[in-house]
Design a protein around this motif. Structure first.
Motif, mmCIF file in Angstrom:
data_model
loop_
_atom_site.group_PDB
_atom_site.id
_atom_site.type_symbol
_atom_site.label_atom_id
_atom_site.label_comp_id
_atom_site.label_asym_id
_atom_site.label_seq_id
_atom_site.Cartn_x
_atom_site.Cartn_y
_atom_site.Cartn_z
ATOM 1 N N CYS A 78 0.828 -1.212 0.000
ATOM 2 C CA CYS A 78 0.000 0.000 0.000
ATOM 3 C C CYS A 78 0.861 1.260 0.000
ATOM 4 O O CYS A 78 1.988 1.263 0.505
ATOM 5 N N ASN A 79 0.287 2.340 -0.563
ATOM 6 C CA ASN A 79 0.915 3.638 -0.380
ATOM 7 C C ASN A 79 0.760 4.069 1.075
ATOM 8 O O ASN A 79 0.092 3.402 1.865
ATOM 9 N N MET A 80 1.368 5.176 1.435
ATOM 10 C CA MET A 80 1.481 5.501 2.850
ATOM 11 C C MET A 80 0.128 5.696 3.527
ATOM 12 O O MET A 80 -0.060 5.293 4.675
ATOM 13 N N ASP A 81 -0.844 6.321 2.819
ATOM 14 C CA ASP A 81 -2.133 6.561 3.465
ATOM 15 C C ASP A 81 -3.100 5.394 3.309
ATOM 16 O O ASP A 81 -4.236 5.460 3.790
ATOM 17 N N GLY A 82 -2.663 4.322 2.633
ATOM 18 C CA GLY A 82 -3.506 3.132 2.521
ATOM 19 C C GLY A 82 -4.650 3.262 1.530
ATOM 20 O O GLY A 82 -5.524 2.405 1.483
ATOM 21 N N SER A 83 -4.645 4.309 0.719
ATOM 22 C CA SER A 83 -5.756 4.510 -0.214
ATOM 23 C C SER A 83 -5.628 3.666 -1.471
ATOM 24 O O SER A 83 -6.601 3.473 -2.198
ATOM 25 N N SER A 84 -4.414 3.174 -1.762
ATOM 26 C CA SER A 84 -4.181 2.386 -2.976
ATOM 27 C C SER A 84 -3.290 1.204 -2.634
ATOM 28 O O SER A 84 -2.107 1.380 -2.325
ATOM 29 N N CYS A 85 -3.863 -0.004 -2.682
ATOM 30 C CA CYS A 85 -3.142 -1.213 -2.285
ATOM 31 C C CYS A 85 -3.237 -2.262 -3.384
ATOM 32 O O CYS A 85 -4.295 -2.439 -4.009
ATOM 33 N N SER A 108 1.539 -8.880 -9.179
ATOM 34 C CA SER A 108 0.348 -8.337 -8.523
ATOM 35 C C SER A 108 -0.892 -8.825 -9.244
ATOM 36 O O SER A 108 -0.876 -9.050 -10.456
ATOM 37 N N ALA A 109 -1.960 -8.973 -8.471
ATOM 38 C CA ALA A 109 -3.212 -9.485 -9.020
ATOM 39 C C ALA A 109 -4.096 -8.371 -9.553
ATOM 40 O O ALA A 109 -4.835 -8.568 -10.520
ATOM 41 N N ASN A 110 -4.026 -7.199 -8.954
ATOM 42 C CA ASN A 110 -5.001 -6.141 -9.241
ATOM 43 C C ASN A 110 -4.324 -4.834 -9.612
ATOM 44 O O ASN A 110 -4.734 -3.765 -9.162
ATOM 45 N N ARG A 111 -3.298 -4.897 -10.441
ATOM 46 C CA ARG A 111 -2.538 -3.691 -10.757
ATOM 47 C C ARG A 111 -3.390 -2.611 -11.401
ATOM 48 O O ARG A 111 -3.108 -1.418 -11.274
ATOM 49 N N ASN A 112 -4.453 -3.006 -12.113
ATOM 50 C CA ASN A 112 -5.339 -2.011 -12.745
ATOM 51 C C ASN A 112 -6.493 -1.591 -11.838
ATOM 52 O O ASN A 112 -7.234 -0.670 -12.179
ATOM 53 N N ASN A 113 -6.643 -2.262 -10.693
ATOM 54 C CA ASN A 113 -7.763 -1.971 -9.798
ATOM 55 C C ASN A 113 -7.289 -1.977 -8.348
ATOM 56 O O ASN A 113 -7.607 -2.903 -7.594
ATOM 57 N N PRO A 114 -6.529 -0.971 -7.925
ATOM 58 C CA PRO A 114 -6.078 -0.931 -6.530
ATOM 59 C C PRO A 114 -7.262 -0.874 -5.570
ATOM 60 O O PRO A 114 -8.340 -0.368 -5.902
ATOM 61 N N MET A 202 1.318 1.798 -11.275
ATOM 62 C CA MET A 202 1.655 0.420 -11.605
ATOM 63 C C MET A 202 0.630 -0.264 -12.500
ATOM 64 O O MET A 202 0.741 -1.459 -12.764
ATOM 65 N N SER A 203 -0.369 0.448 -12.970
ATOM 66 C CA SER A 203 -1.320 -0.150 -13.898
ATOM 67 C C SER A 203 -0.648 -0.416 -15.241
ATOM 68 O O SER A 203 0.445 0.089 -15.523
ATOM 69 N N GLN A 204 -1.299 -1.208 -16.083
ATOM 70 C CA GLN A 204 -0.680 -1.640 -17.332
ATOM 71 C C GLN A 204 -0.423 -0.472 -18.279
ATOM 72 O O GLN A 204 -1.298 0.345 -18.527
ATOM 73 N N GLY A 205 0.813 -0.422 -18.812
ATOM 74 C CA GLY A 205 1.163 0.569 -19.821
ATOM 75 C C GLY A 205 1.102 -0.026 -21.217
ATOM 76 O O GLY A 205 0.465 -1.058 -21.451
ATOM 77 N N LEU A 206 1.805 0.601 -22.159
ATOM 78 C CA LEU A 206 1.733 0.188 -23.563
ATOM 79 C C LEU A 206 2.839 -0.782 -23.969
ATOM 80 O O LEU A 206 2.723 -1.447 -24.992
ATOM 81 N N PHE A 207 3.921 -0.863 -23.188
ATOM 82 C CA PHE A 207 5.039 -1.722 -23.570
ATOM 83 C C PHE A 207 4.754 -3.178 -23.218
ATOM 84 O O PHE A 207 4.340 -3.481 -22.090
ATOM 85 N N CYS A 208 5.002 -4.093 -24.185
ATOM 86 C CA CYS A 208 4.779 -5.522 -23.979
ATOM 87 C C CYS A 208 6.001 -6.318 -24.432
ATOM 88 O O CYS A 208 6.695 -5.931 -25.382
ATOM 89 N N LEU A 209 6.242 -7.444 -23.765
ATOM 90 C CA LEU A 209 7.290 -8.384 -24.140
ATOM 91 C C LEU A 209 6.659 -9.761 -24.170
ATOM 92 O O LEU A 209 6.159 -10.239 -23.147
ATOM 93 N N SER A 210 6.628 -10.400 -25.339
ATOM 94 C CA SER A 210 5.933 -11.678 -25.457
ATOM 95 C C SER A 210 6.778 -12.672 -26.240
ATOM 96 O O SER A 210 7.755 -12.316 -26.902
#
Length: 817
Positions: A78-85, A108-114, A202-210
């Protein structure tokens, strides 16, 4: 799941655990945590362990694995205030009871949905690992419900595993990588690393490696994707990160901790613990990509030369067509002074950049043996084309390779042969029409028209001007004194916020929608209304009505502009666009999981219930459809487009109005002379429920016979008791939650009763969706009559409105699409 069927008991359980855990975690020691847990365990998110990072953070430990090398922790980060984990796996070393020393999130399981504090992780009795928000909605699931799961284990390689009775692996985090790899982890076909948006996001960006049949491929997920690295060696169908080696690369290593990370800027780096910090020991793609070979090194349209950034111009990069977005940060790229547009294709030409190169050329498919003129014409004749790169074959002819670009990221200056491909020219599409020229042309035309008609209108001009001034003063005074009005902006302010209306989001009704940014950094969507007459009246109605409405499931109007002939509306920005692109979008977007679809349905219901029953004046939407449902970054749904709404006083039972709406969503009573009630919205909402769960349009002409009409198909399947046949099969999660999906479809059928008096109110629908009341079971599946079906069948399937007698009120004042 227990939470879904027994929300009261789940809430009591969650509250109790939070109280108990709060006292327990005050003096918690990370050393006491196990590496294994079993079914029916719930872990509330209550951060108890401080983290020593560049920005202080905290964690809620769940599982801990100690090894002779790195240690691994599974828990909430989590960030310091616990608003995004984020729930995920951390790698770290040098543990002490007060701080974790520079832990790194490697999965992480929920990088797009903290989630915030007081969310929870649960390993359910039926074998599903679920992440539950504080409001008991499911944010993420391992989708293992019903599988023979016995427990969960964090292995000594950092792999989070759901195991069975014989310790067999049923699900593992190594099969679902995010942006990192650990020792022993493989990347196989069908998997990819996806970089974060930035270090802080930390949500998904545009760069991919496959992994492809040819090896590893790094690319930007644009449309189409643009590759900037393709491997030159191949070791089989999977690629394992081991000590000292990945996929043909030799990596320096020691006995300390090490992990690989795909960075937000497209670099693939290996980090190693040096006793104090995580130190970079390898940048794997850079030997081939160089300083300028990464797609965003200089931003869009930026030109990279020896690691320095500028804007494109044929001579000296002091461009008359482009300017830097931020002169203090040239790596942010360049923007066109006059944006190109398909509407002005004849006024567009090429800016020729000799000895310029583009990163995607060597690794992309392009036309060989193409003539230079043919290459340029191919781009000019393609509305989506923004640039064309031509590489001469070198055999003395004018033929070569041609690559067309729909998006232009960083450009490489190749004057000193920075890349191996020589003799290349980039042709960048630019507008040859300057704003000043447009203004002069318009001025000349206006003056000419005025002179030609002066004799005819001279006598009337004085009287009209005086009356027009009075009307404008009345209008401005009305707008300034409307109670609860949103912020009023000048035209110049909005022009600046939208960078001269350069970032177009879409087109709808009487205007276009542009992305903008307020002074405080908040994104907005600005709708620029074109035309006069009805738009003026609709504008006043919209500002007066929508400005005073505030609900979490309705698109918020935050401001407006009414200055001279300019009419603009300022809405909150909705990052994920309209619902139709997610449920009708084919393969270009991932199918929505069941819990997301269910929440969207509930959000729409709450928004309509507010319009119908909680406003001081009842508002009927008249055009409920997926295109008018917008999704924010967390897939919260909000109803938009009140341009067709009519106010109905609470002491009135119905309002008589012209036929309006969209074919496929119209209630049967539109064909009668009876007045319309809010039940027309309930019917349209029922159609939307069916489309969301079935993943298809109500009327789909690509299908044959009865199958082309979803409601007719529903009737047949309901009578055959085979509703599971029409549930969206593109999503495995929908099949897992088949029973719940069918229950919600039956609520949709309740909303679709042809007799509007038998349809529920939207507030009753909300209660049914929340499980507080039972849905009606004595239903008539004849949702429409033949007249309605025939009317829809003869209508143009792309038509946005229908009116038998007179022009419809267009959906001009919609929320941003």
């Amino acid at each position: 799941m227990a939470f879904k069927h027994k929300p009261y008991h789940a809430a009591v359980l969650l509250s109790s655990l939070l109280i108990i855990s709060s006292s327990k975690f005050l003096g918690a020691k990370v050393l006491n945590y196990s590496s294994t847990a079993y079914l029916s365990t719930l872990w509330p998110n209550h951060p108890s362990q401080m983290v020593n990072t560049t920005e202080m953070a905290s964690v809620t430990p769940i599982l801990l694995r100690k090894t002779d090398g790195p240690w691994f922790m599974c828990g909430f980060y989590c960030n310091m205030d616990g608003s995004s984990c984020l729930f995920g796996v951390l790698i770290f070393q040098n543990l002490n009871s007060a701080y974790l020393q520079f832990p790194q999130l490697v999965w992480s399981a929920n990088r797009n949905n903290p989630v915030p504090t007081h969310a929870a992780l649960q390993l359910t009795q039926d074998g599903d690992l679920v992440l539950i928000n504080f409001d008991l909605t499911v944010v993420w699931s391992s989708n293992t419900r019903g599988k023979p799961v016995s427990g969960i284990n964090l292995t000594d390689t950092g792999n989070l595993v759901l195991f069975g009775r014989n310790n067999e692996t049923i699900w593992q985090s190594f099969d679902h990588p995010t942006d990192s790899l650990l020792w022993g982890q493989k990347l196989v076909p069908g998997q990819k690393l996806r970089a974060s948006v930035s270090e802080s996001n930390m949500s998904q960006g545009l760069f991919c490696l496959s992994v492809t049949p040819d090896g590893l491929m790094a690319y930007m997920e644009s449309n189409p994707p643009q590759r900037y690295y393709t491997s030159r060696f191949h070791e089989g169908h999977s690629f394992e990160f081991n000590k000292g080696r990945l996929y043909g690369w030799d990596i320096p290593y020691s006995s300390s901790s090490q992990f690989l990370k795909f960075e937000p800027d497209g670099h693939l780096k290996v980090y190693q613990w040096d006793g104090m910090h995580w130190r970079q020991v390898a940048d794997l793609l850079s030997p081939e990509a160089g300083d300028c070979g990464y797609p965003t090194v200089c931003g869009k349209y930026g030109v990279c030369k020896h690691g320095q950034c500028g804007c494109p111009d044929a001579a000296n990069y002091q461009s008359n067509f482009f300017r830097q977005i931020d002169s203090r940060h040239p790596n942010l790229g360049c923007s066109a002074l006059t944006p190109i547009s398909c509407d002005y294709a004849k006024d567009q030409s090429f800016l020729e950049l000799k000895n310029a190169y583009y990163f995607a050329f060597e690794s992309s498919l392009y036309g060989h043996g193409t003539g230079l003129d043919e290459c340029k014409n191919s781009c000019l004749n393609n509305c989506s084309c923004k640039a064309a790169l031509f590489a001469y074959d070198g055999n003395g002819t004018s033929e070569g390779g041609c690559l067309l670009l729909n998006e232009v990221f960083s450009i490489i200056n190749n004057e000193n042969h920075a890349v191996s491909v020589h003799n290349t020219t980039l042709f960048v599409m630019v507008s040859s029409v300057k704003n000043s020229r447009h203004s002069k042309v318009m001025l000349v035309l206006t003056l000419g028209a005025f002179s030609a008609s002066l004799c005819c209108v001279g006598c009337c001009l004085f009287l009209f001007r005086k009356r027009l001034k009075e009307l404008k003063e009345i209008e401005m005074d009305l707008l300034d004194h409307l109670p609860g009005m949103p912020a009023r902006y000048s035209y110049e302010m909005l022009k600046k916020m939208t960078e001269n209306f350069s970032r177009k989001l879409g087109q709808g009704g009487f205007g276009s929608v542009y992305e903008g940014i307020l002074d405080n950094g908040t994104k907005i969507a600005v709708k620029y209304l074109n035309g006069f007459g009805q738009v003026k009246d609709s504008f006043l109605v919209e500002v007066n009505t929508i400005g005073g409405i505030h609900h979490i499931n309705l698109v918020k109007l935050v401001g407006y502009c009414s200055e001279k002939s300019h009419r603009l509306l300022v809405y909150e920005y909705m990052a994920n666009g309209s619902l139709d692109t997610w449920i009708f979008g084919g393969t270009e977007k991932s199918p929505l999981p069941w819990h997301t679809r269910r929440k969207i349905i509930l959000d729409i219901a709450k928004g309509l219930a507010y319009l119908h029953e909680e406003c001081c004046q009842k508002i009927i939407h008249f055009d409920v459809k997926p295109q008018n449902v917008l999704l924010d970054q967390n897939f919260n749904a909000k109803v938009s487009d009140f341009g067709l709404s009519k106010l109905l006083e609470k002491d009135q039972s119905r309002v008589v109005t012209r036929m309006r709406g969209t074919p496929g969503y119209l209630a049967p009573e539109w064909l009668h002379s009876a007045g319309m009630t809010e039940k027309v919205d309930v019917y349209s909402f029922g159609v939307v429920i069916m489309e969301i769960i079935c993943g298809r349009k109500n009327v789909d002409w690509s299908m044959t016979g009865e199958n082309s009409h979803l409601l007719s198909l529903f009737k047949r399947k309901a009578l055959e008791e085979r509703l599971q046949d029409i549930v969206d099969k593109k999503s495995e999660d929908m099949l897992i939650h088949m029973e719940e999906a069918i229950d919600v479809m039956k609520i949709g059928a309740w909303c679709l009763q042809s007799d509007f008096t038998k349809r529920p109110s939207m507030s009753l629908v909300v209660k049914a969706l929340e499980g507080l009341v039972a849905a009606e079971t004595n239903l008539n599946f004849d949702f429409t009559n033949s007249s309605v079906v025939n009317m829809v069948a003869t209508a143009d399937q792309e038509q946005e409105a229908v009116d038998d007698a007179s022009p419809l009120l267009p959906s001009v004042l919609s929320g941003p699409r």
